[in-house]
Design a protein around this motif. Sequence first.
Motif, short mmCIF file in Angstrom:
data_model
loop_
_atom_site.label_atom_id
_atom_site.label_comp_id
_atom_site.label_asym_id
_atom_site.label_seq_id
_atom_site.Cartn_x
_atom_site.Cartn_y
_atom_site.Cartn_z
N ASP A 52 0.87 -1.17 0.00
CA ASP A 52 0.00 0.00 0.00
C ASP A 52 0.91 1.22 0.00
N LYS A 53 0.94 1.97 -1.11
CA LYS A 53 1.86 3.10 -1.24
C LYS A 53 1.53 4.23 -0.27
N ARG A 54 0.28 4.29 0.21
CA ARG A 54 -0.09 5.36 1.15
C ARG A 54 0.61 5.20 2.49
N THR A 55 0.81 3.96 2.90
CA THR A 55 1.42 3.70 4.20
C THR A 55 2.82 3.12 4.09
N GLY A 56 3.15 2.58 2.91
CA GLY A 56 4.42 1.92 2.74
C GLY A 56 4.45 0.51 3.29
N GLU A 57 3.32 0.05 3.81
CA GLU A 57 3.27 -1.27 4.43
C GLU A 57 2.95 -2.37 3.41
N GLU A 58 3.48 -3.56 3.70
CA GLU A 58 3.13 -4.71 2.88
C GLU A 58 1.71 -5.16 3.22
N ILE A 59 0.96 -5.55 2.21
CA ILE A 59 -0.38 -6.10 2.40
C ILE A 59 -0.24 -7.62 2.39
N ILE A 60 -0.61 -8.26 3.47
CA ILE A 60 -0.45 -9.70 3.59
C ILE A 60 -1.68 -10.41 3.02
N LEU A 61 -1.45 -11.22 1.99
CA LEU A 61 -2.53 -11.98 1.37
C LEU A 61 -2.40 -13.45 1.75
N THR A 62 -3.53 -14.15 1.76
CA THR A 62 -3.48 -15.60 1.93
C THR A 62 -2.97 -16.22 0.63
N GLY A 63 -2.65 -17.49 0.68
CA GLY A 63 -2.14 -18.16 -0.51
C GLY A 63 -3.09 -18.07 -1.69
N LYS A 64 -4.37 -18.35 -1.46
CA LYS A 64 -5.35 -18.33 -2.55
C LYS A 64 -5.59 -16.90 -3.04
N GLN A 65 -5.62 -15.93 -2.12
CA GLN A 65 -5.79 -14.53 -2.54
C GLN A 65 -4.64 -14.11 -3.45
N HIS A 66 -3.44 -14.52 -3.08
CA HIS A 66 -2.27 -14.18 -3.88
C HIS A 66 -2.35 -14.85 -5.25
N GLN A 67 -2.73 -16.10 -5.30
CA GLN A 67 -2.85 -16.81 -6.57
C GLN A 67 -3.89 -16.15 -7.48
N ILE A 68 -5.01 -15.74 -6.90
CA ILE A 68 -6.05 -15.07 -7.69
C ILE A 68 -5.53 -13.77 -8.27
N LEU A 69 -4.87 -12.96 -7.42
CA LEU A 69 -4.35 -11.68 -7.89
C LEU A 69 -3.32 -11.89 -9.00
N MET A 70 -2.41 -12.84 -8.81
CA MET A 70 -1.39 -13.08 -9.83
C MET A 70 -2.02 -13.58 -11.14
N TYR A 71 -3.11 -14.33 -11.03
CA TYR A 71 -3.78 -14.80 -12.24
C TYR A 71 -4.37 -13.62 -13.00
N PHE A 72 -4.96 -12.69 -12.27
CA PHE A 72 -5.47 -11.46 -12.91
C PHE A 72 -4.35 -10.72 -13.61
N LEU A 73 -3.21 -10.62 -12.96
CA LEU A 73 -2.10 -9.85 -13.51
C LEU A 73 -1.47 -10.52 -14.72
N ARG A 74 -1.61 -11.82 -14.81
CA ARG A 74 -1.13 -12.52 -16.01
C ARG A 74 -2.09 -12.34 -17.19
N HIS A 75 -3.31 -11.86 -16.88
CA HIS A 75 -4.31 -11.66 -17.93
C HIS A 75 -4.92 -10.25 -17.77
N PRO A 76 -4.09 -9.22 -17.85
CA PRO A 76 -4.57 -7.85 -17.59
C PRO A 76 -5.60 -7.39 -18.62
N ASN A 77 -6.57 -6.63 -18.12
CA ASN A 77 -7.59 -5.98 -18.96
C ASN A 77 -8.53 -6.96 -19.66
N ARG A 78 -8.45 -8.23 -19.29
CA ARG A 78 -9.33 -9.23 -19.88
C ARG A 78 -10.44 -9.60 -18.92
N VAL A 79 -11.63 -9.79 -19.46
CA VAL A 79 -12.74 -10.26 -18.64
C VAL A 79 -12.57 -11.78 -18.48
#
Length: 225
Positions: free
Chosen positions: A143-170
Amino acid sequence: MTRNVLYIEDNEKIGHWVKEALEQRGFSVRWLLSGEGAEKEVRQHEIVILDIMLPGLDGFTVGRRLKKAAPTVPILLLSARTAVDDKVEGLQFADDYLTKPFHTDELVARLEVLIRRSGGALSTRIALGDHIEVDPEAQMVYDKRTGEEIILTGKQHQILMYFLRHPNRVLPKEQIYEAVWEEAYITGDKTLMVHIRRLRQKLEVNPNAPEIIETLKGIGYRVKL
């Protein structure tokens, strides 16, 4: 691409001037009035601008701690001191030394050189909205506002990374589920929806009006870059 600068300066007049000048040239500046807490933030930036004359811990002490915490992040010292001894002491840990008063063009030129020399360690970071930054290589979210790391669970992280591998796609929910859980999606299963709701609570300014993870009703989800 935005370059991230951690700027430590207690003089508010100079601080505002430097911050504004850098932002006009495309830098993203996190300005601190002292070195307190800087060690927690230094890894999230490409370069540090550090004033020597600080309240509390002096710039030499802060600089040594920052270099120990993040050896690959270059440090540019700023000082009104012109004594050779001060420069020698500063350059034991810093990568460059600029004496006040200085022109912002020279400051920017020195920053560019140091960033290029260091290889632009954060050049692969991905911005989500105005406040979230993802480092795919380090597998970390900030979070750039605080400089702190945002801790995600394993599945949350996997979901986010999947989105980032397919940016701007529905992405249909069935596709996301099967990619992350590696099993067939069962119609009506709410597992993915629950995980995305919790992910939004960590990433979005307003989880009830998400701007990062969009829902396209009846279709799926999308993350815009």
